[in-house]
Design a protein around this motif. Structure first.
Motif, PDB file in Angstrom:
ATOM      1  N   THR A 108       0.826  -1.210   0.000  1.00 15.80           N
ATOM      2  CA  THR A 108       0.000   0.000   0.000  1.00 15.80           C
ATOM      3  C   THR A 108       0.857   1.256   0.000  1.00 15.80           C
ATOM      4  OG1 THR A 108      -1.754  -1.160   1.197  1.00 15.80           O
ATOM      5  CG2 THR A 108      -1.806   1.253   1.237  1.00 15.80           C
ATOM      6  N   ALA A 109       0.594   2.144  -0.952  1.00 14.04           N
ATOM      7  CA  ALA A 109       1.318   3.411  -1.028  1.00 14.04           C
ATOM      8  C   ALA A 109       0.906   4.309   0.137  1.00 14.04           C
ATOM      9  CB  ALA A 109       1.032   4.107  -2.350  1.00 14.04           C
ATOM     10  N   GLU A 110       1.858   5.099   0.615  1.00 18.42           N
ATOM     11  CA  GLU A 110       1.583   5.972   1.755  1.00 18.42           C
ATOM     12  C   GLU A 110       0.432   6.924   1.467  1.00 18.42           C
ATOM     13  OE1 GLU A 110       3.880   9.273   4.599  1.00 18.42           O
ATOM     14  OE2 GLU A 110       4.990   8.192   3.048  1.00 18.42           O
ATOM     15  N   GLU A 111       0.401   7.481   0.252  1.00 17.37           N
ATOM     16  CA  GLU A 111      -0.671   8.433  -0.061  1.00 17.37           C
ATOM     17  C   GLU A 111      -2.039   7.752  -0.093  1.00 17.37           C
ATOM     18  OE1 GLU A 111       1.538   7.535  -4.010  1.00 17.37           O
ATOM     19  OE2 GLU A 111       2.017   7.828  -1.877  1.00 17.37           O
ATOM     20  N   ASP A 112      -2.079   6.479  -0.511  1.00 22.31           N
ATOM     21  CA  ASP A 112      -3.344   5.744  -0.493  1.00 22.31           C
ATOM     22  C   ASP A 112      -3.791   5.463   0.943  1.00 22.31           C
ATOM     23  OD1 ASP A 112      -3.487   5.695  -3.251  1.00 22.31           O
ATOM     24  OD2 ASP A 112      -2.524   3.732  -3.425  1.00 22.31           O
ATOM     25  N   PHE A 113      -2.837   5.083   1.785  1.00 19.74           N
ATOM     26  CA  PHE A 113      -3.147   4.828   3.193  1.00 19.74           C
ATOM     27  C   PHE A 113      -3.709   6.099   3.841  1.00 19.74           C
ATOM     28  CE2 PHE A 113      -2.255   4.268   7.698  1.00 19.74           C
ATOM     29  CZ  PHE A 113      -2.532   2.924   7.917  1.00 19.74           C
ATOM     30  N   ASP A 114      -3.056   7.226   3.588  1.00 21.41           N
ATOM     31  CA  ASP A 114      -3.503   8.493   4.172  1.00 21.41           C
ATOM     32  C   ASP A 114      -4.891   8.873   3.688  1.00 21.41           C
ATOM     33  OD1 ASP A 114      -1.158   8.764   5.596  1.00 21.41           O
ATOM     34  OD2 ASP A 114      -0.228  10.156   4.187  1.00 21.41           O
ATOM     35  N   ARG A 115      -5.152   8.697   2.400  1.00 22.83           N
ATOM     36  CA  ARG A 115      -6.454   9.076   1.854  1.00 22.83           C
ATOM     37  C   ARG A 115      -7.580   8.214   2.433  1.00 22.83           C
ATOM     38  NH1 ARG A 115      -9.913  12.900   0.620  1.00 22.83           N
ATOM     39  NH2 ARG A 115     -11.436  12.261  -0.939  1.00 22.83           N
TER      40      ARG A 115
END
Length: 266
Positions: A108-115
């Motif tokens: 999981t990409a960090e930006e996806d996790f954050d979103r």
């Protein structure tokens, strides 16, 4: 028909559907309206929110619609202000808005996790922050968070951002229930299990090579009742938690799952 929400106002965030069909959001909004509530239908996709309001109007109910990103405080505050301007109260806050992304911790990409956390957890926080003072001033209300059985158990596929965010949502529910119980504000979570909904078709089909019937058969075999649930199972639970029949229930995490979590290791 027993109109259990007569005279009440329900604010539904995530009230649209990913396709022109029945999903958890529009089913809950329509179910609230059928019980007499005036409904504020909010979705990031304004056309989807408008379709839901149109379904309510077609059945003789009252609804308005608006577009908002639940992760944006200004937009959330604006729809709460519009609901108050139009109806003067908010008795039910139904947080259905949610997203997910496939993958475990490594994938999981960090930006996806954050979103995902922004929508699934921060969105609920922002709406509660805006609505709780309203409910407190009017003498109470019911907050319903749509979580998932993925928040309490492994469900067969790695969707770590979704799973972790829904677990956080469960505890947010408990904290609100305890802190605002004296204000006559109830807060509960619904944990849908294996539900046959358009959102599931979009997010889960890739695990089954795009074969819808294979997915339905495989998921149904996992359930003690040997069938998937539908969006009305979730909507009916939401109506129960919204109305006075559940007036002594708060801080609960209610599985709507045909018993599947009884067979899974927590």
């Amino acid at each position: 028909m027993k109109r259990r929400l007569e005279g009440k106002v329900a604010l539904v965030l995530g009230a649209g559907c990913v396709v022109d069909d029945w999903g958890n959001g529009n089913a809950a909004a329509v179910a609230f309206a059928r019980e007499g509530a005036r409904v504020v239908c909010v979705d990031m996709n304004e056309a989807a929110a408008a379709r839901t309001a149109g379904l309510i109007h077609a059945e003789g109910g009252e609804a308005i619609h608006a577009a908002a990103d639940v992760a944006d405080a200004a937009q959330v505050n604006a729809v709460v202000e519009e609901a108050m301007r139009r109806y003067g109260r908010i008795d039910v806050l139904h947080n259905n808005a949610g997203i997910n992304t496939r993958g475990g911790v490594v994938e999981t990409a960090e930006e996806d996790f954050d979103r995902v956390f922004d929508v699934n957890v921060k969105g609920a926080y922002l709406s509660c922050k805006a609505v709780i003072p309203v409910m407190k001033a009017q003498g109470g209300g019911s907050i319903i968070h749509v979580s998932s059985i993925a928040s309490i158990t492994w469900t067969g596929h790695p969707i770590v951002s979704y799973q972790a965010s829904k677990a956080a949502l469960n505890h947010l529910t408990r904290m609100i229930a305890v802190q605002h119980g004296p204000d006559n504000i109830r807060c509960n979570s619904i944990l849908p299990g294996l539900i046959d909904s358009p959102r599931v078709h979009v997010t889960m089909l890739s695990f089954y090579d795009g074969d819808l019937e294979r997915m339905r058969e495989a998921r149904s075999r996992c359930v003690p009742m040997k069938r998937m649930g539908d969006v009305w199972d979730v909507a009916n639970a939401a109506v129960f938690l919204a109305c006075d029949e559940s007036k002594y229930i708060t801080g609960a995490a209610l599985p709507i799952d045909g018993g599947v979590t009884c067979t899974m290791a927590h």
